[in-house]
Design an enzyme around this catalytic site. Structure first.
Site, short mmCIF file in Angstrom:
data_model
loop_
_atom_site.label_atom_id
_atom_site.label_comp_id
_atom_site.label_asym_id
_atom_site.label_seq_id
_atom_site.Cartn_x
_atom_site.Cartn_y
_atom_site.Cartn_z
CB CYS A 192 13.65 -4.89 -2.37
SG CYS A 192 13.45 -4.19 -4.02
CB CYS A 223 9.87 -5.52 0.13
SG CYS A 223 8.28 -4.96 -0.48
NE ARG A 247 2.15 -1.99 -0.03
CZ ARG A 247 2.57 -1.00 -0.81
NH1 ARG A 247 3.24 -1.24 -1.92
NH2 ARG A 247 2.29 0.25 -0.50
CB CYS A 275 8.82 -6.74 -7.60
SG CYS A 275 7.58 -6.05 -6.52
NE ARG A 323 -2.08 11.81 -0.08
CZ ARG A 323 -2.40 12.44 1.05
NH1 ARG A 323 -3.62 12.90 1.22
NH2 ARG A 323 -1.52 12.56 2.02
NE ARG A 346 -2.36 4.34 6.09
CZ ARG A 346 -1.32 3.56 5.75
NH1 ARG A 346 -0.23 4.10 5.26
NH2 ARG A 346 -1.40 2.26 5.90
CE1 TYR A 347 -1.85 10.61 5.07
CE2 TYR A 347 -1.34 8.98 3.38
CZ TYR A 347 -0.96 9.72 4.50
OH TYR A 347 0.29 9.55 5.04
CE LYS A 399 4.13 7.73 2.31
NZ LYS A 399 2.72 7.28 2.13
CG ASP A 447 7.55 1.08 6.87
OD1 ASP A 447 7.48 2.18 7.44
OD2 ASP A 447 7.17 0.90 5.69
CG ASP A 457 3.98 5.04 6.10
OD1 ASP A 457 2.96 5.56 6.60
OD2 ASP A 457 4.04 4.65 4.93
#
Ligand SMILES: *Cc1c(COP(=O)(O)O)cnc(C)c1O
Ligand code: SF4
Length: 362
Positions: A107, A110, A112, A103, A94, A90-91, A315, A271, A308
């Site tokens: 959570c 989450c 994702r 995981c 990086r 995206r950037y 972000k 999000d 985000d």
């Protein structure tokens, strides 16, 4: 099998086993757990004090997850910015590289949620090879964020191999690992794991504490092991309703993080993720949290508050209105709400312009 693997295997993966001891009817929650996987390691389960507390809310399925809302499966459009599967570019300099679909805990909030722990997130030797190839062919990538799922659920050997291959790419300057393991499965941070990680410096690790009750002696020990290996530790917190939407709770969390050598990095506005709408707070509440931190406690304890941006905009930081007006005089408001003024200086461009005018006329 290692101790942490045995512990992980003893995780609770259905609502029945978790809700019965607390006198809650698990029946209706089965459907939620079918839609979005559930997994809670006994260690994290042990942090629950009562039904509906901030630990419970992060771990136990809730009927509200099935509610319709304006939220989306992939609000950050990660899939659109994936040149190869499981890698988000995206950037400019990086990438986010997803190397594990699993995981230690799933959570409930989450980002994702659409893919972790499910069938859709296919991470294979081939996708990892493709990600590493992509990174090696793009010399502009100097920072790789190794994430998932949770990369620390990979075996030491697998992780070592991925990190070694990334390290062998000359233009990769830094590697960051994103992992919630120090919070939900601290026994995973073994001395053997730390020996692997420390071979790949400069390596950073960002973890994910959301509530002061998560900072236990065991979590502190896990973080100490990592910090002692020279790994700078950061923390990313998600701002969530009835979990940490109180400026005093958040201040305590940030202070406790510093005390275990973890530097607060981001607080995220939640999000717009399908199945997590009930966790969202207003943006104003997030700004109140920052107002409650800046000046009131160590500057080291103040992370950036970010949204985000939906649609993959990245972000975007948000700051309370400390800057009241900007001109030849700068009007500022401090943390106590008092007004101050600062006499501005000319910018470099303005100074050069003045010099030019003077020269022409002189
Ligand atoms: C968050 C994120 C990063 C890293 O952002 P930083 O502000 O450098 O921490 C990189 N790529 C993607 C896709 C991200 O979501
Ligand atoms: S550990 Fe991270 S990726 Fe995994 S379920 Fe929790 S928030 Fe999502």
């Amino acid at each position: 099998m290692e101790t942490w693997q045995r512990h992980l295997q003893a995780s609770i993966t259905g609502p029945g086993k978790i809700t019965r001891p607390f006198g809650v009817d698990p029946g209706p929650l089965e459907e939620v757990a079918e839609r979005y996987p559930m997994r809670v390691p006994p260690y994290y389960l042990g942090l629950i004090k009562e039904v509906g507390d901030p630990i419970w809310k992060q771990a136990v399925p809730d009927l509200l997850e099935l509610q319709d809302s304006i939220c989306l499966d992939d609000p950050l459009e990660e899939e659109n910015q994936s040149p190869v599967p499981n890698l988000v570019h995206r950037y400019p300099d990086r990438v986010l590289f997803l190397v594990s679909s699993e995981c230690a805990m799933y959570c409930r909030f989450c980002t994702r949620k659409r893919k972790v722990g499910g069938e859709d997130m296919r991470i294979t030797g081939e996708t990892i090879d493709a990600g590493i190839d992509y990174i090696s062919q793009h010399p502009e990538i100097r920072d790789v964020i190794v994430s998932g799922g949770d990369p620390l659920l990979l075996s030491d050997e697998k992780l070592d191999s991925i990190l070694s291959r990334l390290r062998a790419i000359p233009h990769v300057q830094i590697i960051r690992i994103g992992s919630r393991v120090p919070v939900v499965l601290p026994m995973r941070i073994t001395s053997a794991l730390v020996r692997v990680l420390r071979k790949h410096h400069p390596l950073f690790l960002n973890t994910h504490f959301n509530h002061p009750d998560e900072i236990t002696e065991q979590a502190a020990k896990a973080c100490a092991r990592l910090a002692d290996a020279g790994i700078p530790l950061g923390n990313q917190t998600v701002l969530m309703r009835d979990i940490n939407d109180d400026p005093l709770v958040m201040k305590l969390l940030m202070q406790k993080l510093l005390a275990i050598r973890v530097r607060p990095y981001y607080i995220y506005q939640a999000d717009l993720v399908q199945g997590t709408d009930h966790f969202r707070t207003s943006v104003e509440e997030g700004l109140d949290v920052i107002r409650g931190l800046r000046g009131h406690t160590s500057g080291m304890a103040v992370p950036a508050f970010v949204i985000d941006a939906p649609g993959g905009g990245g972000k975007i930081p948000l700051l309370p209105d400390y800057l009241q007006s900007l001109g030849s005089e700068v009007i500022l408001k401090n943390y106590l709400g008092e007004t101050y003024s600062y006499v501005n200086a000319a910018s470099k461009a303005e100074k050069e312009l003045i010099k030019k005018v003077v020269n022409e006329n002189g």
